[in-house]
Design a protein around this motif. Structure first.
Motif, PDB file in Angstrom:
ATOM      1  N   ASP A   1      -0.722   2.277   9.129  1.00 11.08           N
ATOM      2  CA  ASP A   1       0.131   3.448   8.889  1.00 11.08           C
ATOM      3  C   ASP A   1      -0.568   4.478   8.009  1.00 11.08           C
ATOM      4  O   ASP A   1      -0.509   5.680   8.267  1.00 11.08           O
ATOM      5  N   GLU A   2      -1.256   3.992   6.968  1.00 10.25           N
ATOM      6  CA  GLU A   2      -1.962   4.908   6.066  1.00 10.25           C
ATOM      7  C   GLU A   2      -3.119   5.602   6.797  1.00 10.25           C
ATOM      8  O   GLU A   2      -3.327   6.803   6.642  1.00 10.25           O
ATOM      9  N   ALA A   3      -3.855   4.853   7.607  1.00  7.51           N
ATOM     10  CA  ALA A   3      -4.972   5.446   8.352  1.00  7.51           C
ATOM     11  C   ALA A   3      -4.470   6.526   9.313  1.00  7.51           C
ATOM     12  O   ALA A   3      -5.065   7.607   9.416  1.00  7.51           O
ATOM     13  N   GLN A   4      -3.366   6.262  10.008  1.00  7.07           N
ATOM     14  CA  GLN A   4      -2.810   7.264  10.920  1.00  7.07           C
ATOM     15  C   GLN A   4      -2.324   8.491  10.165  1.00  7.07           C
ATOM     16  O   GLN A   4      -2.561   9.629  10.578  1.00  7.07           O
ATOM     17  N   SER A   5      -1.658   8.260   9.061  1.00 10.24           N
ATOM     18  CA  SER A   5      -1.146   9.361   8.246  1.00 10.24           C
ATOM     19  C   SER A   5      -2.288  10.229   7.710  1.00 10.24           C
ATOM     20  O   SER A   5      -2.219  11.460   7.755  1.00 10.24           O
ATOM     21  N   LEU A   6      -3.335   9.576   7.195  1.00 11.57           N
ATOM     22  CA  LEU A   6      -4.473  10.330   6.674  1.00 11.57           C
ATOM     23  C   LEU A   6      -5.188  11.111   7.780  1.00 11.57           C
ATOM     24  O   LEU A   6      -5.644  12.233   7.557  1.00 11.57           O
ATOM     25  N   MET A   7      -5.277  10.538   8.968  1.00 12.03           N
ATOM     26  CA  MET A   7      -5.917  11.227  10.092  1.00 12.03           C
ATOM     27  C   MET A   7      -5.108  12.466  10.471  1.00 12.03           C
ATOM     28  O   MET A   7      -5.674  13.541  10.706  1.00 12.03           O
ATOM     29  N   LYS A   8      -3.784  12.337  10.524  1.00  9.88           N
ATOM     30  CA  LYS A   8      -2.939  13.493  10.833  1.00  9.88           C
ATOM     31  C   LYS A   8      -3.082  14.577   9.776  1.00  9.88           C
ATOM     32  O   LYS A   8      -3.157  15.764  10.092  1.00  9.88           O
ATOM     33  N   GLU A   9      -3.131  14.149   8.519  1.00  9.45           N
ATOM     34  CA  GLU A   9      -3.282  15.118   7.421  1.00  9.45           C
ATOM     35  C   GLU A   9      -4.648  15.803   7.484  1.00  9.45           C
ATOM     36  O   GLU A   9      -4.743  17.030   7.390  1.00  9.45           O
ATOM     37  N   LEU A  10      -5.686  15.028   7.661  1.00  8.03           N
ATOM     38  CA  LEU A  10      -7.043  15.562   7.692  1.00  8.03           C
ATOM     39  C   LEU A  10      -7.232  16.578   8.818  1.00  8.03           C
ATOM     40  O   LEU A  10      -7.839  17.626   8.630  1.00  8.03           O
TER      41      LEU A  10
END
Length: 189
Positions: free
Chosen positions: A52-61
């Motif tokens: 979940d954190e990896a997906q969230s960070l990718m969306k943010e980035l």
């Protein structure tokens, strides 16, 4: 470490020592749970938090808007060459390929095995020394998507501006697929 090598090749790259040391520690005992991340279930809460954190960070980035999902798929670019046409070309449709060199050619050949394809543009007559321009693009009826390899790492050529046709673009290499997805999100949303 007194003699640290630096890798500037396409693909894998050097990481900071601190990152490697943290990964080494967490590999044996992930967040104090007594097991490696490699040993726990992909359904466990610890793994789900990482995902979940990896997906969230990718969306943010990348500034990916809501309504889009991040998928982490294995296999690299060569697997994507087959997965894209197998999943996106429906009966009666075809896929258009912008031929720009080695990687585009590999994608095109793999797609031919999966279904109807055609060359929407090609830089072959110029020895793949330049990317085809908008005027070179010929999109046929019933085209499901246009595939382009935005960065031909072997010849050193790269698209600096994507074609403006209003079709779904598929990008041919893993590291630039993110760029293509970002472009698609911004141009359609």
């Amino acid at each position: 470490m007194s003699k640290r090598a630096y890798n500037f090749n396409a693909g894998p790259a050097a990481l900071p020592i601190e990152v490697l040391q943290q990964a080494q520690e967490q590999f044996i005992d992930f967040q104090g749970i007594g097991m490696s991340i490699m040993e726990i279930s992909h359904r466990s809460k610890q793994y789900e938090q990482v995902n979940d954190e990896a997906q969230s960070l990718m969306k943010e980035l990348l500034g990916i808007p809501s309504g889009y999902e991040v998928l982490f798929l294995q296999g690299g670019a060569s697997t994507q060459f087959a997965m894209i046409p197998m999943n996106l070309v429906q009966a009666g449709q075809q896929a258009g390929y912008i031929l720009t060199g080695t990687w585009a050619d590999k994608a095109y050949k793999e797609a031919k095995l999966a279904g109807a394809t055609y060359a929407a543009a090609s830089g072959e007559e110029n020895g793949f020394t330049r990317m085809p321009g908008q005027a070179d693009l010929s999109i046929q009826a019933e085209t499901a998507y246009i595939h382009l390899t935005s960065n031909e790492t072997i010849a050193g050529s790269q698209f600096h501006q994507y074609p403006t046709q209003a079709l779904f673009l598929s990008s041919g290499t893993c590291r630039v697929t993110l760029c293509a997805v970002l472009w698609m999100c911004r141009s359609s949303g």
